[in-house]
Design a protein around this motif. Structure first.
Motif, short mmCIF file in Angstrom:
data_model
loop_
_atom_site.label_atom_id
_atom_site.label_comp_id
_atom_site.label_asym_id
_atom_site.label_seq_id
_atom_site.Cartn_x
_atom_site.Cartn_y
_atom_site.Cartn_z
N GLU A 25 -64.75 -29.33 81.83
CA GLU A 25 -64.69 -30.71 82.30
C GLU A 25 -66.11 -31.26 82.40
OE1 GLU A 25 -62.24 -31.48 85.69
OE2 GLU A 25 -61.07 -29.65 85.36
N PRO A 26 -66.47 -32.23 81.57
CA PRO A 26 -67.84 -32.77 81.57
C PRO A 26 -68.29 -33.27 82.94
CG PRO A 26 -66.65 -33.53 79.63
CD PRO A 26 -65.65 -32.83 80.50
N ARG A 27 -67.39 -33.87 83.71
CA ARG A 27 -67.79 -34.41 85.01
C ARG A 27 -68.22 -33.31 85.96
NH1 ARG A 27 -64.04 -33.64 88.86
NH2 ARG A 27 -61.93 -33.01 88.23
N VAL A 28 -67.64 -32.11 85.79
CA VAL A 28 -68.00 -30.99 86.66
C VAL A 28 -69.42 -30.52 86.36
CG1 VAL A 28 -67.48 -28.60 87.32
CG2 VAL A 28 -65.61 -30.25 86.99
N THR A 47 -76.33 -27.41 80.07
CA THR A 47 -74.88 -27.55 80.28
C THR A 47 -74.13 -27.25 78.99
OG1 THR A 47 -74.92 -29.93 79.78
CG2 THR A 47 -75.23 -29.28 82.09
N ALA A 48 -72.91 -26.75 79.17
CA ALA A 48 -72.03 -26.47 78.03
C ALA A 48 -70.60 -26.74 78.47
CB ALA A 48 -72.18 -25.03 77.57
N ASN A 49 -69.76 -27.20 77.53
CA ASN A 49 -68.37 -27.55 77.84
C ASN A 49 -67.38 -26.50 77.35
OD1 ASN A 49 -69.48 -30.81 77.21
ND2 ASN A 49 -68.79 -30.12 79.22
N SER A 58 -70.39 -20.23 85.49
CA SER A 58 -69.28 -20.57 84.59
C SER A 58 -67.98 -20.75 85.37
CB SER A 58 -69.09 -19.48 83.54
OG SER A 58 -67.94 -19.75 82.74
N ASP A 59 -67.20 -21.74 84.93
CA ASP A 59 -65.84 -21.88 85.43
C ASP A 59 -64.99 -20.74 84.87
OD1 ASP A 59 -63.62 -23.03 86.69
OD2 ASP A 59 -63.08 -24.16 84.90
N ARG A 78 -71.98 -13.31 91.87
CA ARG A 78 -71.28 -14.07 92.91
C ARG A 78 -69.96 -14.59 92.35
NH1 ARG A 78 -74.60 -12.18 95.81
NH2 ARG A 78 -75.96 -13.23 97.33
N PHE A 79 -68.97 -14.72 93.25
CA PHE A 79 -67.64 -15.23 92.89
C PHE A 79 -67.35 -16.38 93.86
CE2 PHE A 79 -62.87 -14.35 92.58
CZ PHE A 79 -62.77 -14.94 91.33
N LEU A 80 -67.49 -17.64 93.39
CA LEU A 80 -67.37 -18.80 94.24
C LEU A 80 -66.10 -19.59 93.91
CD1 LEU A 80 -71.07 -20.08 93.95
CD2 LEU A 80 -70.12 -18.55 95.69
N THR A 81 -65.54 -20.23 94.94
CA THR A 81 -64.33 -21.04 94.73
C THR A 81 -64.67 -22.52 94.64
OG1 THR A 81 -63.96 -21.13 97.12
CG2 THR A 81 -62.85 -19.38 95.91
N LYS A 82 -63.86 -23.24 93.86
CA LYS A 82 -64.02 -24.68 93.69
C LYS A 82 -63.06 -25.40 94.64
CE LYS A 82 -64.05 -26.05 89.37
NZ LYS A 82 -63.63 -26.14 87.95
N PRO A 83 -63.47 -26.54 95.17
CA PRO A 83 -64.81 -27.14 95.04
C PRO A 83 -65.82 -26.38 95.91
CG PRO A 83 -63.48 -28.45 96.53
CD PRO A 83 -62.56 -27.39 95.96
N CYS A 84 -66.98 -26.17 95.34
CA CYS A 84 -68.02 -25.38 96.03
C CYS A 84 -69.03 -26.33 96.67
CB CYS A 84 -68.72 -24.46 95.03
SG CYS A 84 -69.99 -23.42 95.75
#
Length: 380
Positions: free
Chosen positions: A15-18, A34-36, A56-57, A104-110
């Motif tokens: 998602e580009p906005r992210v 950045t990369a999509n 990375s997502d 690290r393992f992070l959750t969205k929204p971070c």
């Protein structure tokens, strides 16, 4: 600080906005790329080199975050890997940790502060990784090289071969975008260390693939155990030992992708070097290797063929007196005493240590003419 001196961070999300949002929060302190998607990220890494941190997502079409970070670990092991996910399920976490070995393992929204804190820790981790690599290259690798050079004086067949194998292995690793693979470099230099326990005559028979007696075969088969006894307790050599062990067994199950790659490269170049030592041309050595389909990955063999192929017929071969050889020259023929004792095997690369040893050669040997690869000094 000059913007070009800032640590680089690659943000990946479909998602580009992210990724745009991540960039806004990070640009003041980092160079942000950045990369999509996963494939786009790998292309950026290939073009720009390894960043300090990749974020990375997890859920992306085509290549998910776990798969991407697995590739990054394999290609750029010093890059710190951070995974963002909107669905912190157990299976996703297990896949990411096991395959990508994330930091690290992070959750969205971070929250931005949490993200910046994780990236800051990742940059520090990256610096420590690089510092450790430099330390290893400048100390451990240097010590191993000195050891191999010294052993080459007493056993030129085995440890002269180690120099060639190291050069082949590191060149092949670089050709497939694994430059600076210090564990492989160390393993290649130590690949002949087990032969220190064998009589020089037996090492020569092994080198030229001569028939062994049952007693000689038993001695030769025990060489890997000598390696374990000599090196097994040295700190930081664990991955090196794993590469050495796995290179002896093409069917071994190696879970770590980098160790598996190192073992495959070492196994391949050892076999290639053996074929060349036994008199096969480059094309014949490659053909013999391709016949062993279960021992080598075809992609590695293809890369080796591309690497050694263009050199055929382009080497500068000249004839010089033994006393005039210089570091970097490679002997194209065996050098023996008048009674047949092997002093220097074909393929041996001249080093500064060898020049020190050469002073002990008799004047007759120093005046003997030999074929070498590499330009001779003027007046040789």
């Amino acid at each position: 600080m000059n913007p070009e001196e800032l640590p680089s961070v690659l943000c990946v999300d479909d998602e580009p906005r992210v990724v745009d949002g991540l960039a806004v929060h990070l640009r003041r302190d980092y160079q942000v790329l950045t990369a999509n998607g996963g494939q786009s990220a790998l292309q950026i890494l290939k073009e720009r080199g390894a960043p300090a941190v990749i974020v990375s997502d997890m859920r992306m079409p085509g290549m998910d975050g776990a798969a991407l970070l697995k590739h990054v670990k394999h290609l750029y092991p010093e890059t710190t890997r951070i995974l963002l996910t909107g669905e912190p399920g157990r299976d996703a976490a297990i896949a990411a940790i096991n395959e990508g070995q994330i930091f690290r393992f992070l959750t969205k929204p971070c929250p931005p502060d949490q993200l910046r804190s994780a990236i800051h820790a990742g940059v520090i981790h990256h610096r420590l990784q690089r510092a450790e690599r430099v330390l290893l290259q400048e100390t451990l690798i240097g010590c191993i090289k000195a050891l191999v050079d010294i052993l080459a004086i007493t056993n030129p067949v085995a440890f002269g071969r180690a120099t060639r194998v190291k050069r082949l292995a590191t060149d092949l690793a670089t050709a497939i975008d694994n430059q600076g693979f210090w564990q492989l470099e160390a393993a290649a230099m130590l690949s002949q260390i087990g032969y220190i326990s064998l009589p020089v005559e037996l090492v020569e028979k092994l080198y030229y693939a001569k028939r062994l007696t049952p007693e000689e075969r038993k001695l030769a088969d025990g060489a890997p155990l000598v390696v374990q006894k000599l090196l097994g307790h040295i700190p930081r050599l664990g991955p090196v030992m794993e590469i050495l062990a796995a290179s002896q067994d093409a069917k071994s199950n190696v879970p770590d992708a980098l160790i598996k790659l190192g073992a495959g490269i070492l196994r391949l170049v050892l076999e290639y070097d053996a074929h060349i030592a036994q008199g096969l041309p480059v094309s014949g050595a490659i053909a013999a290797i391709r016949a062993q389909t279960v021992r080598h990955e075809s992609a590695l063999v293809d890369s080796l063929e591309v690497m050694v192929g263009p050199a055929v017929g382009t080497e500068v071969i000249s004839e010089v007196s033994v006393g005039r050889v210089t570091p970097g020259m490679v002997f194209m023929d065996d050098l023996r005493t008048s009674v047949g004792t092997l002093l220097v095997p074909k393929g041996f690369e001249v080093t500064e240590t060898f020049l020190e040893r050469m002073r002990n050669f008799g004047s007759g040997i120093l005046q003997e003419r030999v074929r070498v690869m590499g330009a001779p000094k003027h007046g040789s």
